[in-house]
Design an enzyme around this catalytic site. Structure first.
Site, PDB file in Angstrom:
ATOM      1  N   GLY A  20      58.874  37.910  41.892  1.00 53.35           N
ATOM      2  CA  GLY A  20      58.820  38.095  40.435  1.00 53.35           C
ATOM      3  C   GLY A  20      60.196  37.946  39.812  1.00 53.35           C
ATOM      4  NE  ARG A  81      55.281  37.714  43.984  1.00 52.45           N
ATOM      5  CZ  ARG A  81      54.995  37.962  42.710  1.00 52.45           C
ATOM      6  NH1 ARG A  81      54.068  37.258  42.104  1.00 52.45           N
ATOM      7  NH2 ARG A  81      55.607  38.928  42.052  1.00 52.45           N
ATOM      8  CG  ASP A 112      60.080  45.162  50.274  1.00 51.48           C
ATOM      9  OD1 ASP A 112      59.377  44.419  49.570  1.00 51.48           O
ATOM     10  OD2 ASP A 112      59.679  46.242  50.743  1.00 51.48           O
ATOM     11  CB  THR A 136      61.825  43.756  42.201  1.00 51.07           C
ATOM     12  OG1 THR A 136      60.554  44.267  41.776  1.00 51.07           O
ATOM     13  CG2 THR A 136      62.480  44.792  43.107  1.00 51.07           C
ATOM     14  CG  ASP A 138      57.689  46.033  41.142  1.00 55.53           C
ATOM     15  OD1 ASP A 138      57.366  45.962  39.943  1.00 55.53           O
ATOM     16  OD2 ASP A 138      57.258  45.256  42.003  1.00 55.53           O
ATOM     17  CG  ASP A 140      59.328  47.873  45.007  1.00 54.44           C
ATOM     18  OD1 ASP A 140      60.334  47.147  44.880  1.00 54.44           O
ATOM     19  OD2 ASP A 140      58.190  47.415  45.207  1.00 54.44           O
ATOM     20  NE  ARG A 182      54.833  43.433  44.103  1.00 50.47           N
ATOM     21  CZ  ARG A 182      54.005  42.396  44.051  1.00 50.47           C
ATOM     22  NH1 ARG A 182      52.756  42.524  44.460  1.00 50.47           N
ATOM     23  NH2 ARG A 182      54.404  41.226  43.604  1.00 50.47           N
ATOM     24  NE  ARG A 254      40.709  51.034  19.845  1.00 46.87           N
ATOM     25  CZ  ARG A 254      39.690  51.810  19.446  1.00 46.87           C
ATOM     26  NH1 ARG A 254      39.256  52.782  20.221  1.00 46.87           N
ATOM     27  NH2 ARG A 254      39.126  51.612  18.269  1.00 46.87           N
ATOM     28  NE  ARG A 263      57.705  38.796  36.639  1.00 46.50           N
ATOM     29  CZ  ARG A 263      56.593  38.441  37.284  1.00 46.50           C
ATOM     30  NH1 ARG A 263      55.845  39.370  37.835  1.00 46.50           N
ATOM     31  NH2 ARG A 263      56.258  37.189  37.382  1.00 46.50           N
TER      32      ARG A 263
HETATM   33  O1  F6P Z   1      56.935  42.635  41.560  1.00 42.39           O
HETATM   34  C1  F6P Z   1      57.018  42.377  40.200  1.00 42.39           C
HETATM   35  C2  F6P Z   1      55.651  42.398  39.547  1.00 42.39           C
HETATM   36  O2  F6P Z   1      55.827  42.140  38.173  1.00 42.39           O
HETATM   37  C3  F6P Z   1      54.845  43.671  39.788  1.00 42.39           C
HETATM   38  O3  F6P Z   1      55.244  44.740  38.962  1.00 42.39           O
HETATM   39  C4  F6P Z   1      53.451  43.187  39.513  1.00 42.39           C
HETATM   40  O4  F6P Z   1      52.501  43.981  40.202  1.00 42.39           O
HETATM   41  C5  F6P Z   1      53.487  41.772  40.047  1.00 42.39           C
HETATM   42  O5  F6P Z   1      54.844  41.376  40.093  1.00 42.39           O
HETATM   43  C6  F6P Z   1      52.709  40.796  39.226  1.00 42.39           C
HETATM   44  O6  F6P Z   1      52.698  39.590  39.919  1.00 42.39           O
HETATM   45  P1  F6P Z   1      52.296  38.212  39.247  1.00 42.39           P
HETATM   46  O7  F6P Z   1      53.392  37.809  38.331  1.00 42.39           O
HETATM   47  O8  F6P Z   1      52.140  37.303  40.409  1.00 42.39           O
HETATM   48  O9  F6P Z   1      51.029  38.456  38.483  1.00 42.39           O
END
Ligand code: F6P
Length: 332
Positions: A20, A81, A112, A136, A138, A140, A182, A254, A263
């Protein structure tokens, strides 16, 4: 292949973005080009992540490539990816391409999963050093308290929640806002705390809806007109929590899935600065002789850590933040 700009004695260094994308990657690319030249290295961009490494999408970079990109989110050299990178035959191709360009150092910006790929490449190649920069939203990755892009993502989420609060309070509604991350609740937790949300649900903290129910009903009797709940995407329960607000708390509700806006966006000053620091430490590490490391950030500053201590360990949210998060479950 010898580098074209500065003569054959310069060592070649490459960079790629994997997984990402995050805001701040372009700032990292700018620093990469400028600091490489400052250190007598010839910079190369590998476009499209590990996919581009396999497909030989590798090009020498110059100042003109990074002019004007510092304020842009995403990554100029794109990311991917790569499923093919899991297969040895494609990694072999990637190593051949690196050798063909005489690249001696490779920086990988990613999470990672990307670092695990980088480690395999390091084990399967000779004469090339590798360094990972945690990037990232995340946040994480074990071993580092900060990953590039997190601050910008948190600011995007803050803006969104502040806007949602305007309508929530005007319309007497509950809003259940789902953040990315994630399996990690970091983005949701920090966003809930810093936006003054009434509820925060993340995988790291068990919760009982009954406790919230009694407290929220009581608060409504006392005049509360709206609720903001921040939930982590890992729980996949935003719709369920929204229905719970309507059925059990008695307030219209809602759901807002923030999604990929988290992102992107203009990178914050903090992310631009962190991008510069991460890249500087990566290149300094190569010049010191580090061959496969990850640049981590913690209280004592930046440290190069062994890849085994980063990519193969589980990230744990800072205990103090978790303590604050647990207070959500003890509503009065
Ligand atoms: O790892 C970054 C991230 O934005 C996560 O927060 C999310 O779950 C995932 O990538 C979304 O992936 P994609 O852009 O492939 O939908």
């Amino acid at each position: 292949m010898k580098n074209k700009e500065k003569g054959s004695q310069m060592k070649n260094i490459g960079i790629l973005c994997s997984g990402g994308d995050v805001s701040g990657m372009n700032a990292a690319l700018k620093r990469f080009v400028e600091y490489s030249f400052a250190k007598g290295l010839a910079p190369y961009f590998i476009y499209n992540g590990f996919e581009g490494l396999i497909d030989n999408d590798i090009h020498q970079a110059g100042y003109h490539d990074v002019a004007g990109i510092i304020s842009r989110g995403g990554t100029k050299i794109r990311s991917s990816r790569s499923k093919r990178f899991m297969e040895e035959k494609y990694r072999r191709q990637a190593v051949e391409n690196l050798h063909a360009h005489d690249i001696k150092y490779l920086i990988v910006l990613g999470g990672d999963g990307s670092f695990k790929g980088m480690q395999k490449l390091s084990q399967e190649s000779r004469g090339i050093s590798f360094c990972g920069i945690p990037a990232t939203i995340d946040n994480d990755i074990a071993g580092t308290e900060y990953c590039l892009g997190v601050d910008t993502a948190l600011n995007v989420i803050r803006d969104a929640i502040d806007s949602i609060r305007d309508t929530a309070s005007s319309f007497s509604r509950a809003f259940v806002i789902e953040t990315m991350g994630r399996q990690c609740g970091y983005l949701a937790l920090v966003s809930a705390l810093t936006s003054g949300a009434e509820m925060c649900l993340i995988p790291e903290i068990p919760y009982e809806l009954e406790k919230y129910q009694n407290a929220f009903r009581q608060q409504m009797k006392e005049g509360r007109g709206y609720f903001i709940a921040v939930v982590s995407e890992a729980l996949k329960n935003a719709q369920q929590i929204s229905e719970w607000f309507e059925a059990k708390v008695g307030i219209e509700s809602r759901v807002v899935i923030l999604g990929h806006i988290q992102r992107g966006g203009n990178p914050t000053v903090y992310d631009r600065l962190m991008a510069f620091d991460f890249v500087t430490h990566a290149i300094d590490g190569f010049l010191r002789g580090d061959s496969c490391s990850i640049i981590c950030y913690g209280k004592g500053g930046f440290h190069a850590k062994k890849i085994e201590d980063v990519a193969f360990k589980e990230y744990e949210i800072n205990p103090f933040l978790l303590r604050l998060g647990k207070e959500y479950g003890h509503q009065k």
